[in-house]
Design a protein around this motif. Structure first.
Motif, PDB file in Angstrom:
ATOM      1  N   PHE A 198       4.837 -14.782  -2.887  1.00 61.09           N
ATOM      2  CA  PHE A 198       5.372 -13.554  -2.004  1.00 61.09           C
ATOM      3  C   PHE A 198       4.190 -12.400  -1.723  1.00 61.09           C
ATOM      4  O   PHE A 198       4.248 -11.856  -0.767  1.00 61.09           O
ATOM      5  N   VAL A 199       3.569 -12.323  -2.848  1.00 64.12           N
ATOM      6  CA  VAL A 199       2.229 -11.442  -2.469  1.00 64.12           C
ATOM      7  C   VAL A 199       1.420 -11.880  -1.480  1.00 64.12           C
ATOM      8  O   VAL A 199       0.944 -11.305  -0.522  1.00 64.12           O
ATOM      9  N   GLY A 314       1.569  -4.951  -7.329  1.00 64.23           N
ATOM     10  CA  GLY A 314       0.603  -6.075  -6.783  1.00 64.23           C
ATOM     11  C   GLY A 314       0.504  -6.185  -5.476  1.00 64.23           C
ATOM     12  O   GLY A 314      -0.559  -6.566  -4.771  1.00 64.23           O
ATOM     13  N   TYR A 315       1.842  -6.065  -4.835  1.00 57.85           N
ATOM     14  CA  TYR A 315       1.704  -6.290  -3.290  1.00 57.85           C
ATOM     15  C   TYR A 315       0.841  -5.172  -2.709  1.00 57.85           C
ATOM     16  O   TYR A 315       0.033  -5.232  -1.887  1.00 57.85           O
ATOM     17  N   LEU A 316       0.954  -3.728  -3.177  1.00 58.44           N
ATOM     18  CA  LEU A 316       0.185  -2.787  -2.814  1.00 58.44           C
ATOM     19  C   LEU A 316      -1.337  -2.922  -2.781  1.00 58.44           C
ATOM     20  O   LEU A 316      -2.033  -2.858  -1.842  1.00 58.44           O
ATOM     21  N   LEU A 370      -3.429  -6.564 -18.681  1.00 56.45           N
ATOM     22  CA  LEU A 370      -3.783  -5.307 -18.304  1.00 56.45           C
ATOM     23  C   LEU A 370      -4.759  -5.157 -17.246  1.00 56.45           C
ATOM     24  O   LEU A 370      -4.809  -3.762 -16.787  1.00 56.45           O
ATOM     25  N   ILE A 371      -5.383  -6.071 -16.901  1.00 50.38           N
ATOM     26  CA  ILE A 371      -6.352  -5.958 -15.740  1.00 50.38           C
ATOM     27  C   ILE A 371      -5.360  -6.065 -14.411  1.00 50.38           C
ATOM     28  O   ILE A 371      -4.749  -6.929 -14.333  1.00 50.38           O
ATOM     29  N   PRO A 372      -5.843  -5.167 -13.823  1.00 50.65           N
ATOM     30  CA  PRO A 372      -4.665  -4.815 -12.531  1.00 50.65           C
ATOM     31  C   PRO A 372      -4.759  -6.046 -11.668  1.00 50.65           C
ATOM     32  O   PRO A 372      -3.643  -6.441 -11.132  1.00 50.65           O
ATOM     33  N   PHE A 373      -5.800  -6.834 -11.344  1.00 49.23           N
ATOM     34  CA  PHE A 373      -5.822  -7.823 -10.368  1.00 49.23           C
ATOM     35  C   PHE A 373      -5.108  -9.272 -10.943  1.00 49.23           C
ATOM     36  O   PHE A 373      -4.838 -10.146 -10.100  1.00 49.23           O
TER      37      PHE A 373
END
Length: 435
Positions: A198-199, A314-316, A370-373
């Motif tokens: 969905f992202v 994650g979407y933002l 922890l890594i945002p990506f």
């Protein structure tokens, strides 16, 4: 703010009012259930189709003729053969025409356990497995008898121990609840796949919308009434609200289904579920009862809440990148130059989550959550396994801080690229826009 809210409202209503959105939202839960049940239905139809495979068994040992027996799937024709004299080509050429496969048991099968299955067509894996099982059980029994020890086969059979390992989770108040690692892994994988799909889907929707407005020159009129950053942020928030609306509808539908599940399980199964809730063996339950019992033992409220939070973060993060890079192209055919690197990062995150299923608390799983990506996907796999609170909080803070930074950077790209036409821009030029 009034302009931003107007853009959000327009993007939201234009998507929610589409027939495709309504149909997809209502049919997706049904399709998911159908996709889960179809393999079982196909297997059942295949087993009960009535078409039996005819198998001829030539036994060159003289005492294993009846080892491979007929069943509902195979019709077996036992024959005795002369050691080393069986010719498969001659058999299929001169023998019965209705034989699908020929099994030759050689005379020295005890010393050299190799049996050939001949066929003029491809042999099914189920036939090979059935022949292997029948011969393994019989030959093992014959080998035991050769030792000459009285009742040795009975002693060996009684010595076999089938240990049933039951997972029991201890709560802080000392209570116990049965759990299943397989169900927890399956739930985490489903959440990770949903986040991934969905992202990408909503991010691509934003990119296509930006490219379409730029191609039609509508954006030139729009940015005369509002700031480019407002336009970009309005698209991101509007499409994101569409996704949350879809998830909310699915949550209600699934909650209704989950509410009816316990009433569908009655009699001995219901009693077994009640015993399992007091710490009994989950593995003794039927498959559906095992899943229901394990799901009730998981912190579903925390998992669903974190799923929504990570989906939003994650979407933002990724939607802002899709919007920013979408403003740097003139045609939809040119979007792959910028969208492929984003999708590759998400695919890497998905593969990492698959690798973390066996060890959700390992170092790789911890750092990637922890890594945002990668955290929006990897953390979904870890959530059913009681992630430490500090890791969960740190991961969310890092995700939203990075998402905010990406929105700001994409806004600088968007305000420059949205009015540039007639040229393919490189990553080097886009970096200059950011600076």
């Amino acid at each position: 703010m009034s302009k931003l809210l107007l853009i959000i409202q327009r993007e939201y209503l234009s998507l929610v009012a589409r027939k495709s959105f309504i149909i997809t939202t209502l049919l997706m839960p049904v399709l998911m259930v159908v996709c889960m049940l179809v393999p079982f239905w196909i297997s059942d139809v295949n087993d009960n189709s009535g078409a039996r495979t005819t198998v001829t068994v030539i036994d060159e040992t003289g005492h294993l003729t009846d080892v491979i027996k007929a069943n509902s799937q195979y019709e077996v024709i036992p024959l005795r053969g002369t050691p080393g004299k069986t010719d498969p080509r001659k058999f299929f050429k001169e023998g019965p025409s209705n034989v699908d496969a020929l099994v030759v048991i050689p005379a020295d099968v005890l010393n050299h356990p190799q049996v050939n299955v001949y066929s003029e067509k491809a042999v099914s894996a189920s036939l090979t497995s059935y022949v292997t099982k029948c011969l393994n059980d019989t030959l093992s029994h014959v080998k035991l008898l050769q030792h000459g020890i009285p009742n040795l086969d009975k002693i060996v059979a009684e010595s076999q121990v089938d240990v049933n390992v039951n997972n029991v989770k201890l709560a802080a108040d000392g209570s116990q609840s049965s759990s299943s690692t397989d169900v927890a892994m399956l739930l985490g994988m489903i959440l990770a796949l949903v986040t991934y799909m969905f992202v990408i889907m909503y991010g691509a929707m934003i990119m296509n919308s930006v490219v379409e407005e730029k191609t039609n020159r509508i954006v030139e009129v729009i940015v005369s009434s509002c700031k480019p950053f407002q336009l970009m942020l309005g698209k991101i928030v509007g499409v994101g609200l569409v996704g949350l609306t879809q998830f909310a509808i699915w949550f209600v539908i699934l909650s209704v289904i989950m509410g009816f599940m316990p009433h569908m399980i009655s009699g001995p199964d219901a009693a077994a579920m009640a015993a399992a809730s007091r710490g009994a063996d989950v593995a003794s339950l039927p498959a559906m009862a095992q899943v229901m019992t394990t799901l009730h033992s998981l912190p579903l409220g925390l998992i669903i809440g974190c799923f929504v939070i990570y989906f939003i973060g994650g979407y933002l993060l990724y939607a802002s990148l899709f919007a920013g890079f979408g403003s740097a192209v003139d045609q939809a055919s040119d979007t792959s130059q910028f969208s492929v690197p984003i999708i590759v990062i998400m695919i890497i995150a998905l593969y990492v989550s698959l690798g973390c299923m066996e060890n959700p608390n390992g170092s790789m799983a911890m750092w990637c959550s922890l890594i945002p990506f990668t955290s929006p996907i990897v953390m979904m796999v870890r959530l059913p396994f009681d992630v430490p609170l500090w890791q969960l909080a740190l991961s969310i803070v890092l995700l939203f801080a990075t998402a905010a930074a990406m929105v700001w950077l994409s806004g600088r790209i968007y305000r420059t690229g949205i009015l540039l036409y007639g040229k393919k821009h490189s990553f080097k030029e886009i970096l200059k826009w950011v600076k």
